[in-house]
Design an enzyme around this catalytic site. Structure first.
Site, mmCIF file in Angstrom:
data_model
loop_
_atom_site.group_PDB
_atom_site.id
_atom_site.type_symbol
_atom_site.label_atom_id
_atom_site.label_comp_id
_atom_site.label_asym_id
_atom_site.label_seq_id
_atom_site.Cartn_x
_atom_site.Cartn_y
_atom_site.Cartn_z
ATOM 1 C CE LYS A 9 -4.107 -2.058 2.400
ATOM 2 N NZ LYS A 9 -4.695 -2.150 3.660
ATOM 3 C CE1 TYR A 49 -9.172 -2.886 0.534
ATOM 4 C CE2 TYR A 49 -8.306 -1.017 -0.390
ATOM 5 C CZ TYR A 49 -8.398 -2.293 0.034
ATOM 6 O OH TYR A 49 -6.872 -2.259 0.805
ATOM 7 C CG PHE A 57 -13.528 1.978 6.807
ATOM 8 C CD1 PHE A 57 -12.844 1.099 5.670
ATOM 9 C CD2 PHE A 57 -14.255 1.319 7.654
ATOM 10 C CE1 PHE A 57 -13.022 -0.058 5.582
ATOM 11 C CE2 PHE A 57 -14.533 -0.148 7.758
ATOM 12 C CZ PHE A 57 -13.891 -0.710 6.553
ATOM 13 N NE ARG A 85 -6.545 -12.292 5.941
ATOM 14 C CZ ARG A 85 -7.362 -11.077 5.836
ATOM 15 N NH1 ARG A 85 -7.154 -10.112 4.944
ATOM 16 N NH2 ARG A 85 -8.140 -11.035 6.803
ATOM 17 C CB THR A 91 -7.568 -5.430 9.916
ATOM 18 O OG1 THR A 91 -8.174 -6.702 9.482
ATOM 19 C CG2 THR A 91 -7.941 -4.315 9.141
ATOM 20 N NE ARG A 102 -2.293 -5.209 7.543
ATOM 21 C CZ ARG A 102 -3.627 -5.943 6.992
ATOM 22 N NH1 ARG A 102 -4.212 -6.957 7.940
ATOM 23 N NH2 ARG A 102 -4.182 -5.531 5.820
ATOM 24 C CG ASN A 112 -3.745 -2.053 7.058
ATOM 25 O OD1 ASN A 112 -3.724 -1.646 5.875
ATOM 26 N ND2 ASN A 112 -4.736 -2.722 7.623
ATOM 27 C CG HIS A 115 -5.233 -6.349 -0.159
ATOM 28 N ND1 HIS A 115 -6.394 -6.459 0.617
ATOM 29 C CD2 HIS A 115 -5.268 -7.209 -0.995
ATOM 30 C CE1 HIS A 115 -7.127 -7.442 0.192
ATOM 31 N NE2 HIS A 115 -6.443 -7.896 -0.917
ATOM 32 C CD GLU A 126 -8.552 -9.475 -3.087
ATOM 33 O OE1 GLU A 126 -7.390 -9.917 -2.963
ATOM 34 O OE2 GLU A 126 -9.557 -9.084 -2.305
HETATM 35 P P1 IDP Z 1 -8.178 -6.593 5.851
HETATM 36 O O1 IDP Z 1 -7.171 -5.640 5.064
HETATM 37 O O2 IDP Z 1 -7.042 -7.118 6.949
HETATM 38 O O3 IDP Z 1 -8.375 -7.629 4.998
HETATM 39 P P2 IDP Z 1 -10.477 -5.548 5.843
HETATM 40 O O4 IDP Z 1 -11.299 -5.520 7.210
HETATM 41 O O5 IDP Z 1 -10.818 -6.195 4.652
HETATM 42 O O6 IDP Z 1 -9.084 -5.970 6.584
HETATM 43 O O7 IDP Z 1 -10.234 -3.843 5.539
HETATM 44 C C1 IDP Z 1 -9.760 -3.490 4.292
HETATM 45 C C2 IDP Z 1 -8.901 -2.373 4.554
HETATM 46 O O8 IDP Z 1 -9.889 -1.304 5.098
HETATM 47 C C3 IDP Z 1 -8.094 -2.625 5.697
HETATM 48 O O9 IDP Z 1 -6.795 -3.129 5.606
HETATM 49 C C4 IDP Z 1 -7.672 -0.835 6.279
HETATM 50 O O10 IDP Z 1 -6.725 -0.459 5.326
HETATM 51 C C5 IDP Z 1 -8.933 -0.648 6.175
HETATM 52 N N1 IDP Z 1 -10.042 -0.439 7.168
HETATM 53 C C6 IDP Z 1 -10.807 -1.433 7.716
HETATM 54 N N2 IDP Z 1 -11.248 -1.248 8.768
HETATM 55 C C7 IDP Z 1 -10.901 0.122 9.168
HETATM 56 C C8 IDP Z 1 -11.481 1.080 9.968
HETATM 57 O O11 IDP Z 1 -11.993 1.095 10.837
HETATM 58 N N3 IDP Z 1 -11.017 2.575 9.886
HETATM 59 C C9 IDP Z 1 -9.953 2.713 8.775
HETATM 60 N N4 IDP Z 1 -9.536 1.958 7.879
HETATM 61 C C10 IDP Z 1 -10.058 0.599 8.031
HETATM 62 MG MG MG Z 2 -9.686 -7.729 3.529
#
Ligand code: IDP
Ligand code: MG
Length: 149
Positions: A9, A49, A57, A85, A91, A102, A112, A115, A126
């Site tokens: 990212k 996304y 968010f 993962r 996350t 992370r 973070n 992805h 994807e």
């Molecule tokens: P992941 O990347 O661990 O699979 P997901 O729940 O799929 O997590 O969320 C996708 C991305 O959205 C996260 O990696 C993060 O960058 C962002 N994200 C998720 N939840 C939040 C939040 O509560 N605030 C801000 N960004 C968030």
């Molecule tokens: Mg995800």
């Protein structure tokens, strides 16, 4: 072999951590099968996304992922999705274990670094988004008999 889609990212790109992070997955034994440097456009970000559309968010997430060039990579190997993962960590970086990407490099959920696909179905979807018209290469490394049983 199972495949997963990895994105380095914008924060990781800006901080010069791209190859440190890719190295961790390579060192794990996962095989690099596709690699691109690209600028994500709004429409591509929204498609990738789509499951998060409507969440508070979402706008920030799209603006984050489109804010700098990123690296998209396909890694493959035994249980590539869950292995990646696990190496990536939770996350929210402050909930991610030390030793994960992370957990070692991040502090905030919206920064973070990386992805990783959450299932084989997501990975296929994807990879279709990020590697449409770009090669994913079938190959084997001579050392893989020491990684894959
Ligand atoms: P992941 O990347 O661990 O699979 P997901 O729940 O799929 O997590 O969320 C996708 C991305 O959205 C996260 O990696 C993060 O960058 C962002 N994200 C998720 N939840 C939040 C939040 O509560 N605030 C801000 N960004 C968030
Ligand atoms: Mg995800």
């Amino acid at each position: 072999m199972e495949q997963t889609l990895i994105l380095i990212k914008p924060d990781a790109m800006q901080r010069g951590l791209a190859f440190e992070i890719l190295s961790r997955l390579e060192n794990r034994g996962l095989r690099l099968a596709g690699l691109r440097l690209l600028q994500v456009e709004q429409s591509m970000a929204e498609k990738h996304y789509a499951e998060h559309e409507g969440k508070p968010f979402f706008a920030g997430l799209v603006s984050y992922i489109t804010s700098s060039p990123i690296i998209a990579a396909v890694f493959e190997g035994t249980n590539a999705v869950s292995a990646a993962r696990q190496s990536i960590g939770s996350t929210n970086p402050t909930e991610a274990s030390p030793g994960t990407i992370r957990g070692d490099f991040g502090l905030e959920i919206g920064r973070n670094l990386i992805h990783g696909s959450d299932s084989v179905e997501s990975a296929n979807r994807e990879i279709g988004i990020f590697f449409e018209g770009h090669p994913v290469i079938q190959w084997e490394k001579d050392t893989e008999k020491w990684v894959f049983e």
